[in-house]
Structures are given as C-alpha cells and as structure tokens.
Design a protein around this motif. Structure first.
Motif, PDB file in Angstrom:
ATOM      1  N   GLU A 205       0.853  -1.182   0.000  1.00 35.64           N
ATOM      2  CA  GLU A 205       0.000   0.000   0.000  1.00 35.64           C
ATOM      3  C   GLU A 205       0.892   1.236   0.000  1.00 35.64           C
ATOM      4  OE1 GLU A 205      -3.719   1.894   2.457  1.00 35.64           O
ATOM      5  OE2 GLU A 205      -2.352   0.555   3.488  1.00 35.64           O
ATOM      6  N   VAL A 206       0.779   2.046  -1.045  1.00 37.84           N
ATOM      7  CA  VAL A 206       1.570   3.260  -1.176  1.00 37.84           C
ATOM      8  C   VAL A 206       0.675   4.443  -0.849  1.00 37.84           C
ATOM      9  CG1 VAL A 206       2.911   4.711  -2.738  1.00 37.84           C
ATOM     10  CG2 VAL A 206       3.021   2.230  -2.952  1.00 37.84           C
ATOM     11  N   LEU A 207       1.119   5.258   0.093  1.00 35.39           N
ATOM     12  CA  LEU A 207       0.376   6.451   0.481  1.00 35.39           C
ATOM     13  C   LEU A 207       1.276   7.668   0.339  1.00 35.39           C
ATOM     14  CD1 LEU A 207      -1.351   5.147   3.731  1.00 35.39           C
ATOM     15  CD2 LEU A 207      -2.389   5.443   1.484  1.00 35.39           C
ATOM     16  N   VAL A 208       0.698   8.787  -0.146  1.00 33.57           N
ATOM     17  CA  VAL A 208       1.420  10.044  -0.278  1.00 33.57           C
ATOM     18  C   VAL A 208       0.701  11.079   0.565  1.00 33.57           C
ATOM     19  CG1 VAL A 208       2.237  11.836  -1.854  1.00 33.57           C
ATOM     20  CG2 VAL A 208       2.144   9.452  -2.609  1.00 33.57           C
ATOM     21  N   ASP A 209       1.414  11.673   1.519  1.00 32.08           N
ATOM     22  CA  ASP A 209       0.839  12.715   2.364  1.00 32.08           C
ATOM     23  C   ASP A 209       0.805  14.017   1.566  1.00 32.08           C
ATOM     24  OD1 ASP A 209       0.076  14.513   4.283  1.00 32.08           O
ATOM     25  OD2 ASP A 209       1.571  13.890   5.761  1.00 32.08           O
ATOM     26  N   PRO A 210      -0.373  14.568   1.303  1.00 33.56           N
ATOM     27  CA  PRO A 210      -0.456  15.770   0.469  1.00 33.56           C
ATOM     28  C   PRO A 210       0.134  17.008   1.146  1.00 33.56           C
ATOM     29  CG  PRO A 210      -2.625  15.167   1.294  1.00 33.56           C
ATOM     30  CD  PRO A 210      -1.690  14.085   1.697  1.00 33.56           C
ATOM     31  N   ARG A 211       0.266  17.002   2.474  1.00 38.85           N
ATOM     32  CA  ARG A 211       0.796  18.187   3.161  1.00 38.85           C
ATOM     33  C   ARG A 211       2.296  18.324   3.006  1.00 38.85           C
ATOM     34  NH1 ARG A 211      -1.640  16.706   8.774  1.00 38.85           N
ATOM     35  NH2 ARG A 211      -0.668  14.847   7.962  1.00 38.85           N
ATOM     36  N   ASN A 212       3.032  17.221   3.170  1.00 41.22           N
ATOM     37  CA  ASN A 212       4.493  17.329   3.114  1.00 41.22           C
ATOM     38  C   ASN A 212       5.136  16.466   2.029  1.00 41.22           C
ATOM     39  OD1 ASN A 212       4.233  14.797   4.182  1.00 41.22           O
ATOM     40  ND2 ASN A 212       4.988  15.333   6.209  1.00 41.22           N
ATOM     41  N   GLY A 213       4.346  15.686   1.296  1.00 41.99           N
ATOM     42  CA  GLY A 213       4.869  14.876   0.202  1.00 41.99           C
ATOM     43  C   GLY A 213       5.561  13.601   0.637  1.00 41.99           C
ATOM     44  N   LEU A 214       5.415  13.216   1.910  1.00 41.84           N
ATOM     45  CA  LEU A 214       6.038  11.990   2.405  1.00 41.84           C
ATOM     46  C   LEU A 214       5.354  10.777   1.787  1.00 41.84           C
ATOM     47  CD1 LEU A 214       8.040  10.633   4.356  1.00 41.84           C
ATOM     48  CD2 LEU A 214       6.188  10.621   6.038  1.00 41.84           C
ATOM     49  N   VAL A 215       6.156   9.883   1.237  1.00 41.98           N
ATOM     50  CA  VAL A 215       5.649   8.660   0.610  1.00 41.98           C
ATOM     51  C   VAL A 215       5.940   7.500   1.551  1.00 41.98           C
ATOM     52  CG1 VAL A 215       5.813   7.145  -1.386  1.00 41.98           C
ATOM     53  CG2 VAL A 215       6.079   9.603  -1.676  1.00 41.98           C
ATOM     54  N   THR A 216       4.926   6.672   1.801  1.00 38.68           N
ATOM     55  CA  THR A 216       5.112   5.495   2.639  1.00 38.68           C
ATOM     56  C   THR A 216       4.687   4.249   1.872  1.00 38.68           C
ATOM     57  OG1 THR A 216       2.916   5.723   3.618  1.00 38.68           O
ATOM     58  CG2 THR A 216       4.742   6.749   4.791  1.00 38.68           C
ATOM     59  N   LEU A 217       5.404   3.166   2.128  1.00 36.00           N
ATOM     60  CA  LEU A 217       5.088   1.863   1.559  1.00 36.00           C
ATOM     61  C   LEU A 217       4.813   0.935   2.722  1.00 36.00           C
ATOM     62  CD1 LEU A 217       4.898  -0.176  -0.774  1.00 36.00           C
ATOM     63  CD2 LEU A 217       7.353  -0.528  -0.522  1.00 36.00           C
ATOM     64  N   ASP A 218       3.567   0.506   2.872  1.00 36.65           N
ATOM     65  CA  ASP A 218       3.136  -0.322   3.998  1.00 36.65           C
ATOM     66  C   ASP A 218       3.525   0.303   5.341  1.00 36.65           C
ATOM     67  OD1 ASP A 218       1.958  -2.203   2.377  1.00 36.65           O
ATOM     68  OD2 ASP A 218       3.712  -3.498   2.322  1.00 36.65           O
ATOM     69  N   GLY A 219       3.417   1.621   5.442  1.00 35.32           N
ATOM     70  CA  GLY A 219       3.709   2.328   6.678  1.00 35.32           C
ATOM     71  C   GLY A 219       5.163   2.700   6.873  1.00 35.32           C
TER      72      GLY A 219
ATOM     73  N   ARG B  29      12.392   7.632   1.495  1.00 36.21           N
ATOM     74  CA  ARG B  29      13.051   8.924   1.293  1.00 36.21           C
ATOM     75  C   ARG B  29      14.140   8.772   0.231  1.00 36.21           C
ATOM     76  NH1 ARG B  29      11.273  12.239   5.179  1.00 36.21           N
ATOM     77  NH2 ARG B  29      10.722  11.366   7.190  1.00 36.21           N
ATOM     78  N   SER B  30      14.362   9.834  -0.500  1.00 32.90           N
ATOM     79  CA  SER B  30      15.476   9.889  -1.436  1.00 32.90           C
ATOM     80  C   SER B  30      15.978  11.326  -1.481  1.00 32.90           C
ATOM     81  CB  SER B  30      15.061   9.419  -2.834  1.00 32.90           C
ATOM     82  OG  SER B  30      14.094  10.284  -3.367  1.00 32.90           O
ATOM     83  N   GLU B  31      17.243  11.456  -1.643  1.00 28.86           N
ATOM     84  CA  GLU B  31      17.855  12.777  -1.698  1.00 28.86           C
ATOM     85  C   GLU B  31      17.586  13.406  -3.063  1.00 28.86           C
ATOM     86  OE1 GLU B  31      19.299  14.307   0.868  1.00 28.86           O
ATOM     87  OE2 GLU B  31      18.705  12.548   2.015  1.00 28.86           O
ATOM     88  N   PRO B  32      17.474  14.731  -3.109  1.00 32.53           N
ATOM     89  CA  PRO B  32      17.270  15.408  -4.397  1.00 32.53           C
ATOM     90  C   PRO B  32      18.460  15.168  -5.324  1.00 32.53           C
ATOM     91  CG  PRO B  32      16.915  16.914  -2.563  1.00 32.53           C
ATOM     92  CD  PRO B  32      17.470  15.661  -1.993  1.00 32.53           C
ATOM     93  N   ALA B  33      18.192  15.100  -6.598  1.00 32.46           N
ATOM     94  CA  ALA B  33      19.251  14.893  -7.593  1.00 32.46           C
ATOM     95  C   ALA B  33      20.088  16.162  -7.719  1.00 32.46           C
ATOM     96  CB  ALA B  33      18.649  14.531  -8.938  1.00 32.46           C
ATOM     97  N   GLN B  34      21.402  15.991  -7.811  1.00 30.24           N
ATOM     98  CA  GLN B  34      22.297  17.136  -7.967  1.00 30.24           C
ATOM     99  C   GLN B  34      22.310  17.633  -9.407  1.00 30.24           C
ATOM    100  OE1 GLN B  34      23.779  18.714  -5.449  1.00 30.24           O
ATOM    101  NE2 GLN B  34      22.674  17.296  -4.124  1.00 30.24           N
ATOM    102  N   ASP B  35      22.237  16.710 -10.357  1.00 34.81           N
ATOM    103  CA  ASP B  35      22.163  17.088 -11.765  1.00 34.81           C
ATOM    104  C   ASP B  35      21.324  16.056 -12.503  1.00 34.81           C
ATOM    105  OD1 ASP B  35      24.033  15.096 -11.421  1.00 34.81           O
ATOM    106  OD2 ASP B  35      25.271  15.748 -13.092  1.00 34.81           O
ATOM    107  N   VAL B  36      20.648  16.520 -13.514  1.00 37.79           N
ATOM    108  CA  VAL B  36      19.759  15.672 -14.306  1.00 37.79           C
ATOM    109  C   VAL B  36      20.127  15.873 -15.774  1.00 37.79           C
ATOM    110  CG1 VAL B  36      17.368  15.187 -14.918  1.00 37.79           C
ATOM    111  CG2 VAL B  36      17.926  15.946 -12.610  1.00 37.79           C
ATOM    112  N   PRO B  37      20.418  14.790 -16.506  1.00 45.69           N
ATOM    113  CA  PRO B  37      20.757  14.951 -17.916  1.00 45.69           C
ATOM    114  C   PRO B  37      19.536  15.396 -18.719  1.00 45.69           C
ATOM    115  CG  PRO B  37      20.615  12.634 -17.349  1.00 45.69           C
ATOM    116  CD  PRO B  37      20.474  13.398 -16.073  1.00 45.69           C
TER     117      PRO B  37
END
Length: 62
Positions: A29-43, A47-55
């Motif tokens: 079950e994937v849930l996305v909190d609309p207030r802060n954008g936190l994504v949870t998978l089965d609770g 988290r992932s760090e922002p990309a430094q560069d994108v081709p």
C-alpha cells in the motif's frame, strides 16, 4: 533489414499486471501525504535525496 523469422501479432496482453511478473507478487500500500509529500510503503517512509544534476533529454535540444 529483413528477417527469416515468422512475424506474428501480439495478443492477450491487456490483462497483464504487476502480479503477473516473475518474483513480483508483493503489492504494498503506497500512500502520499499531500501536506508534506512523504511517501510510505506499507507504513514505512521512503526517502530519497534530491538529484544534484539531471541529464537533458533530446526533447530540450529541438
């Protein structure tokens, strides 16, 4: 380019989903909190760090 193999149409693929893939039967079950954008998978928070560069893709070179 030519081929000697027989070509046939693909059929019966409309009903294929993630559970039909080899070793991919777990559906969480994937849930996305609309207030802060936190994504949870089965609770469990994911988290992932922002990309430094994108081709750039070829779309931007047109």
């Amino acid at each position: 380019m030519t081929t000697r193999r027989r070509r046939v149409a693909v059929h019966g693929t409309r009903g294929i989903g993630p559970a039909d893939m080899v070793r991919n039967t777990r559906l969480g079950e994937v849930l996305v909190d609309p207030r802060n954008g936190l994504v949870t998978l089965d609770g469990t928070p994911l988290r992932s760090e922002p990309a430094q560069d994108v081709p750039l893709s070829r779309l931007y070179f047109l």
